[in-house]
Design an enzyme around this catalytic site. Structure first.
Site, PDB file in Angstrom:
ATOM      1  N   LYS A 131     -13.345   0.292   5.953  1.00  0.00           N
ATOM      2  CA  LYS A 131     -14.012  -0.345   4.815  1.00  0.00           C
ATOM      3  C   LYS A 131     -15.138  -1.265   5.278  1.00  0.00           C
ATOM      4  O   LYS A 131     -16.217  -1.262   4.705  1.00  0.00           O
ATOM      5  CB  LYS A 131     -13.022  -1.166   3.989  1.00  0.00           C
ATOM      6  CG  LYS A 131     -11.648  -0.540   3.846  1.00  0.00           C
ATOM      7  CD  LYS A 131     -11.565   0.478   2.738  1.00  0.00           C
ATOM      8  CE  LYS A 131     -10.438   1.431   2.977  1.00  0.00           C
ATOM      9  NZ  LYS A 131      -9.489   1.605   1.957  1.00  0.00           N
ATOM     10  N   ASP A 148      -1.224  -5.732   9.060  1.00  0.00           N
ATOM     11  CA  ASP A 148      -2.187  -4.706   8.676  1.00  0.00           C
ATOM     12  C   ASP A 148      -3.494  -5.396   8.271  1.00  0.00           C
ATOM     13  O   ASP A 148      -3.518  -6.170   7.317  1.00  0.00           O
ATOM     14  CB  ASP A 148      -1.597  -3.908   7.496  1.00  0.00           C
ATOM     15  CG  ASP A 148      -2.450  -2.705   7.127  1.00  0.00           C
ATOM     16  OD1 ASP A 148      -3.609  -2.645   7.561  1.00  0.00           O
ATOM     17  OD2 ASP A 148      -1.947  -1.837   6.394  1.00  0.00           O
ATOM     18  N   ALA A 207      -6.951  -4.327   7.123  1.00  0.00           N
ATOM     19  CA  ALA A 207      -7.809  -3.210   6.707  1.00  0.00           C
ATOM     20  C   ALA A 207      -9.087  -3.688   6.025  1.00  0.00           C
ATOM     21  O   ALA A 207      -9.946  -2.870   5.699  1.00  0.00           O
ATOM     22  CB  ALA A 207      -7.041  -2.272   5.778  1.00  0.00           C
ATOM     23  N   TRP A 264       0.862  -1.178   0.000  1.00  0.00           N
ATOM     24  CA  TRP A 264       0.000   0.000   0.000  1.00  0.00           C
ATOM     25  C   TRP A 264       0.903   1.234   0.000  1.00  0.00           C
ATOM     26  O   TRP A 264       1.817   1.331   0.835  1.00  0.00           O
ATOM     27  CB  TRP A 264      -0.882  -0.034   1.255  1.00  0.00           C
ATOM     28  CG  TRP A 264      -1.786   1.141   1.427  1.00  0.00           C
ATOM     29  CD1 TRP A 264      -2.555   1.722   0.454  1.00  0.00           C
ATOM     30  CD2 TRP A 264      -2.032   1.870   2.631  1.00  0.00           C
ATOM     31  NE1 TRP A 264      -3.266   2.769   0.983  1.00  0.00           N
ATOM     32  CE2 TRP A 264      -2.970   2.888   2.320  1.00  0.00           C
ATOM     33  CE3 TRP A 264      -1.568   1.768   3.947  1.00  0.00           C
ATOM     34  CZ2 TRP A 264      -3.437   3.791   3.265  1.00  0.00           C
ATOM     35  CZ3 TRP A 264      -2.040   2.656   4.887  1.00  0.00           C
ATOM     36  CH2 TRP A 264      -2.964   3.653   4.556  1.00  0.00           C
TER      37      TRP A 264
HETATM   38  C1  LIG Z   1      -3.606  -1.837   3.351  1.00  0.00           C
HETATM   39  C2  LIG Z   1      -4.237  -0.693   4.062  1.00  0.00           C
HETATM   40  N1  LIG Z   1      -3.877  -0.436   5.322  1.00  0.00           N
HETATM   41  C3  LIG Z   1      -4.412   0.568   6.011  1.00  0.00           C
HETATM   42  C4  LIG Z   1      -5.346   1.408   5.453  1.00  0.00           C
HETATM   43  C5  LIG Z   1      -5.832   2.544   6.302  1.00  0.00           C
HETATM   44  O1  LIG Z   1      -7.140   2.741   6.424  1.00  0.00           O
HETATM   45  P1  LIG Z   1      -7.745   3.928   7.283  1.00  0.00           P
HETATM   46  O2  LIG Z   1      -6.637   4.730   7.858  1.00  0.00           O
HETATM   47  O3  LIG Z   1      -8.556   4.731   6.337  1.00  0.00           O
HETATM   48  O4  LIG Z   1      -8.575   3.274   8.333  1.00  0.00           O
HETATM   49  C6  LIG Z   1      -5.754   1.195   4.133  1.00  0.00           C
HETATM   50  C7  LIG Z   1      -6.705   2.081   3.490  1.00  0.00           C
HETATM   51  O5  LIG Z   1      -6.842   2.181   2.302  1.00  0.00           O
HETATM   52  C8  LIG Z   1      -5.179   0.110   3.418  1.00  0.00           C
HETATM   53  O6  LIG Z   1      -5.518  -0.166   2.159  1.00  0.00           O
END
Ligand SMILES: Cc1ncc(COP(=O)(O)O)c(C=O)c1O
Length: 398
Positions: free
Chosen positions: A245, A210, A212, A129
């Site tokens: 999400k 991670d 998500a 990411w």
């Molecule tokens: C792999 C991954 N990690 C973490 C996040 C972080 O999400 P948020 O900070 O919006 O909760 C995302 C969001 O797109 C993601 O794709």
């Protein structure tokens, strides 16, 4: 002082969104930004989230401060959602601290590593990411990449990945995507996770997982299986959880950091450190999204409604994977796109050069990320023919 500031280059993904908004063609399709979309292109608020929100507004008597570690109900509920009812046999060993979104949890976890092991290097998958690198790098870590995805084979380069991890020094931090790998959609199998858990435990590495997209790959249980497997084998682990999400809470900034430690006593120390760190950065996380998640997970009727709606989202995404793969295969005889159906979550990465990405946008009004990443949830029954025809056309001419 501010005259010394230099201009920040535009964020490529947000730039795509802006260009998409300016495009007036009804045919246009946005496969760029990573948010879930329904068949009408909307990013819905789950019905259970709407109801919980209304109930909270009706009963909330005060908005007085909570605490640097956030909402205790939320922390306990999400910890259990991730670790399972039996906490993967590690009940009591985890500090669970609310954070502003998954991004805030990643940053908070990085700050904890910096306190306990300042010289660590953080290893991320190649590719990963896009925000992992600035998020963790600006916490002061050197960032390195480990081999992960073969674009040619559309699969994980597992031998190269494990050989790389085997060679890391003890204490190295390894960022792993629990499910729905972003940007490739290519996850490890459970057998591969078991092998990674073995390397991590033997080499004394710190997994920083991670999570998500729990519930958007296969289901809530299977998407967390990697974490539960690691928890049974490694003494220490960090997990950054995002509720953006799966609860549709994006802008409410709702996330959790889990620090799994070797004992309840160490977990209490870690929680204390995390509270102090939170206090020095943003003082306290926002409560609204966390209060909603706590209510949805603790009220059986809301939980059932949310689980069903989330399951339908995953089914829809996986159905669209089949539809897109079929659409591409029928237009490009001799090419195999079945790998799209084996991947999970919102993303896959097509073999598109930057000029193909530009042609897709300029000539076909199909917007994808500069690296060829597509958001599968942006495909729909209504646009799949247009999308597949456009992709086949640029691939044939490239
Ligand atoms: C792999 C991954 N990690 C973490 C996040 C972080 O999400 P948020 O900070 O919006 O909760 C995302 C969001 O797109 C993601 O794709």
């Amino acid at each position: 002082m501010f005259e010394l500031l230099t201009r920040v280059p535009d964020d490529p993904i947000l730039g795509i969104s802006a260009a998409f908004k300016r495009d007036t063609t009804p045919l246009k399709v946005d496969l760029g930004v990573g948010v879930y979309k329904d068949d009408h292109g909307n990013t819905p608020v789950p019905a259970a989230v709407k109801r919980a929100e209304a109930e909270i507004i009706a009963v909330q008597a005060s908005k007085a401060y909570l605490s640097p570690v956030g909402n205790p109900g939320f922390n306990a509920q999400v910890l259990e959602l991730v670790m399972g009812a039996d906490h993967a046999g590690r009940k009591g060993d985890a500090a669970a601290v609310q954070a502003p979104g998954g991004s805030g949890a990643l940053r908070l976890g990085a700050e904890l590593v910096r306190v306990s092991s300042p010289g660590s290097t953080v290893h991320v998958s190649d590719p990963t990411w896009a925000n992992h690198i600035p998020l963790l790098g600006s916490a002061g870590f050197k960032i390195e990449r480990y081999p992960y995805y073969s674009a040619a084979k559309h699969s994980v380069e597992f031998d190269r990945m494990s050989a790389h991890l085997e060679a890391l020094p003890s204490g190295a931090v390894v960022v792993l995507h629990a499910c729905c790998h972003n940007p490739t959609g290519q996850d490890l199998t459970l057998t591969q996770w078991a092998a990674i858990a073995d390397i991590v435990a033997r080499r004394g590495l710190l997994p920083f997982v991670d999570l998500a997209y729990q519930g958007l790959g296969d289901d809530l249980e299977r998407d967390a299986a990697s974490i539960r497997m690691l928890a049974r084998q490694v003494p220490e682990m960090l997990v950054a959880v995002s509720c953006s999400k799966n609860f549709g809470l994006y802008r409410e900034r709702t996330g959790l950091l889990i620090a799994l430690t070797s004992s309840a006593e160490r977990a209490a120390i870690a929680a204390g450190q995390l509270g102090r760190l939170a206090r020095t950065i943003y003082s306290m996380p926002p409560d609204h999204g966390a209060a909603i998640v706590d209510r949805v997970l603790s009220q059986p009727e809301l939980r059932r409604s949310w689980t069903e709606e989330l399951a339908a989202m995953a089914v829809r995404i996986n159905g669209l994977r089949g539809l897109l793969a079929d659409g591409l295969t029928s237009r490009m005889r001799g090419s195999d796109f079945s790998w799209i159906t084996r991947q999970r979550g919102m993303f896959s990465r097509l073999d598109l050069t930057p000029s193909m990405v530009e042609t897709l946008r300029e000539q076909h009004h199909v917007y994808v990320a500069p690296d060829g990443r597509i958001n599968i949830a942006g495909v729909s029954q209504a646009n799949v023919d247009h999308v597949a025809t456009a992709i086949a056309a640029v691939m044939a001419s490239g």
